[in-house]
Motif scaffolding. Sequence first.
Motif, mmCIF file in Angstrom:
data_model
loop_
_atom_site.group_PDB
_atom_site.id
_atom_site.type_symbol
_atom_site.label_atom_id
_atom_site.label_comp_id
_atom_site.label_asym_id
_atom_site.label_seq_id
_atom_site.Cartn_x
_atom_site.Cartn_y
_atom_site.Cartn_z
ATOM 1 N N GLY A 219 20.216 4.112 63.157
ATOM 2 C CA GLY A 219 19.795 5.512 63.219
ATOM 3 C C GLY A 219 18.431 5.667 63.873
ATOM 4 O O GLY A 219 18.218 6.558 64.709
ATOM 5 N N ALA A 220 17.492 4.785 63.511
ATOM 6 C CA ALA A 220 16.158 4.835 64.111
ATOM 7 C C ALA A 220 16.216 4.522 65.602
ATOM 8 O O ALA A 220 15.479 5.112 66.403
ATOM 9 N N ASP A 221 17.093 3.601 65.982
ATOM 10 C CA ASP A 221 17.259 3.278 67.406
ATOM 11 C C ASP A 221 17.817 4.467 68.182
ATOM 12 O O ASP A 221 17.336 4.810 69.267
ATOM 13 N N LEU A 222 18.848 5.100 67.621
ATOM 14 C CA LEU A 222 19.483 6.222 68.312
ATOM 15 C C LEU A 222 18.531 7.404 68.454
ATOM 16 O O LEU A 222 18.423 8.001 69.527
ATOM 17 N N GLU A 227 17.492 8.912 72.149
ATOM 18 C CA GLU A 227 17.311 10.358 72.298
ATOM 19 C C GLU A 227 15.922 10.732 72.821
ATOM 20 O O GLU A 227 15.781 11.477 73.784
ATOM 21 N N ALA A 228 14.880 10.205 72.149
ATOM 22 C CA ALA A 228 13.524 10.663 72.445
ATOM 23 C C ALA A 228 12.741 9.721 73.345
ATOM 24 O O ALA A 228 11.650 10.072 73.810
ATOM 25 N N GLY A 229 13.246 8.521 73.581
ATOM 26 C CA GLY A 229 12.550 7.575 74.427
ATOM 27 C C GLY A 229 11.267 7.045 73.822
ATOM 28 O O GLY A 229 10.311 6.719 74.530
ATOM 29 N N ILE A 230 11.238 6.937 72.476
ATOM 30 C CA ILE A 230 10.070 6.397 71.777
ATOM 31 C C ILE A 230 10.515 5.204 70.941
ATOM 32 O O ILE A 230 11.694 5.074 70.607
ATOM 33 N N PRO A 231 9.587 4.312 70.577
ATOM 34 C CA PRO A 231 9.974 3.147 69.755
ATOM 35 C C PRO A 231 10.534 3.562 68.400
ATOM 36 O O PRO A 231 10.199 4.632 67.880
ATOM 37 N N PRO A 235 5.518 6.773 64.715
ATOM 38 C CA PRO A 235 5.365 7.790 63.652
ATOM 39 C C PRO A 235 6.099 9.093 63.953
ATOM 40 O O PRO A 235 6.421 9.846 63.033
ATOM 41 N N ARG A 236 6.356 9.360 65.212
ATOM 42 C CA ARG A 236 7.059 10.593 65.578
ATOM 43 C C ARG A 236 8.560 10.490 65.336
ATOM 44 O O ARG A 236 9.265 11.500 65.413
ATOM 45 N N ASN A 237 9.047 9.294 65.073
ATOM 46 C CA ASN A 237 10.481 9.085 64.841
ATOM 47 C C ASN A 237 10.805 9.424 63.387
ATOM 48 O O ASN A 237 10.342 8.734 62.470
ATOM 49 N N PRO A 238 11.611 10.461 63.126
ATOM 50 C CA PRO A 238 11.894 10.848 61.739
ATOM 51 C C PRO A 238 12.686 9.802 60.954
ATOM 52 O O PRO A 238 12.756 9.869 59.732
#
Length: 256
Positions: A219-222, A227-231, A235-238
């Motif tokens: 889920g964190a990867d997706l 989706e967002a192009g972030i690691p 911290p921005r990844n919910p």
Amino acid sequence: MHQLAAEGGYQLFELGGTDKALLYLSLIVSVIGLAVGYLLMQGVLKADDGTPAMKKIAVAIQEGAMAYITRQFRTIAMIVVPLAIVVFLTSAEILKEDDSVALSFFQSGLFRTLAFIMGGVASGAIGFLGMWLATRGNVRTTAAATRSDYPGALKVAIRTGGSVGLATAGLVLLGATIIILVFQNTSSAILVGFGFGGSLLALFLRVGGGIFTKAADVGADLVGKVEAGIPEDDPRNPATIADNVGDNVGDCAGMA
């Protein structure tokens, strides 16, 4: 060959003075292991737990881990109760070599079932301790590392793992030794229940934790990378907190 064939039943032997002394020594070692594990745990909890921002993240991970383990234990309880009945019903009368009764069907079933529950409780307690302490040790390890106190960070990490490791070995040694001292010639039949209970809870915790951690990781990867192009740990990844919860319940509660 007779001893091997009689596994889970009656073994003809007598505990001599040296044998009993070694068993009592085993009890002492198990208690010392549990005591040292407790002291190591206290050492972890006394360490600095970092800045307010670090504490906020740590509390979120702790709450998620507690929600998971509480829910899993409720599910396990619904499965363990009928399995305990199966353990009782599949027990058998234990006979001595002269065909006299060492343990009746009821006694064998009762004691084996109690050992099954004892093993399950011990295994579940270790899984809970592993997760509970890990979610407190990780932020303290991080706090020490951010101060460039690398020996301190290593000390906290080793104490966290060492505490759970000693508790695991201590409880296993304590339970097995007590069963051998109490039941002696029929102890192997009772140890079957103890081992089954411990293995069963370990299986549930490992598989359940593994599924949770992989689902959270994907889920964190997706959400992050795809989706967002972030690691995934940004911290921005919910999904970051869920991913960290998964690491703790899978690698700490499950493996412990």
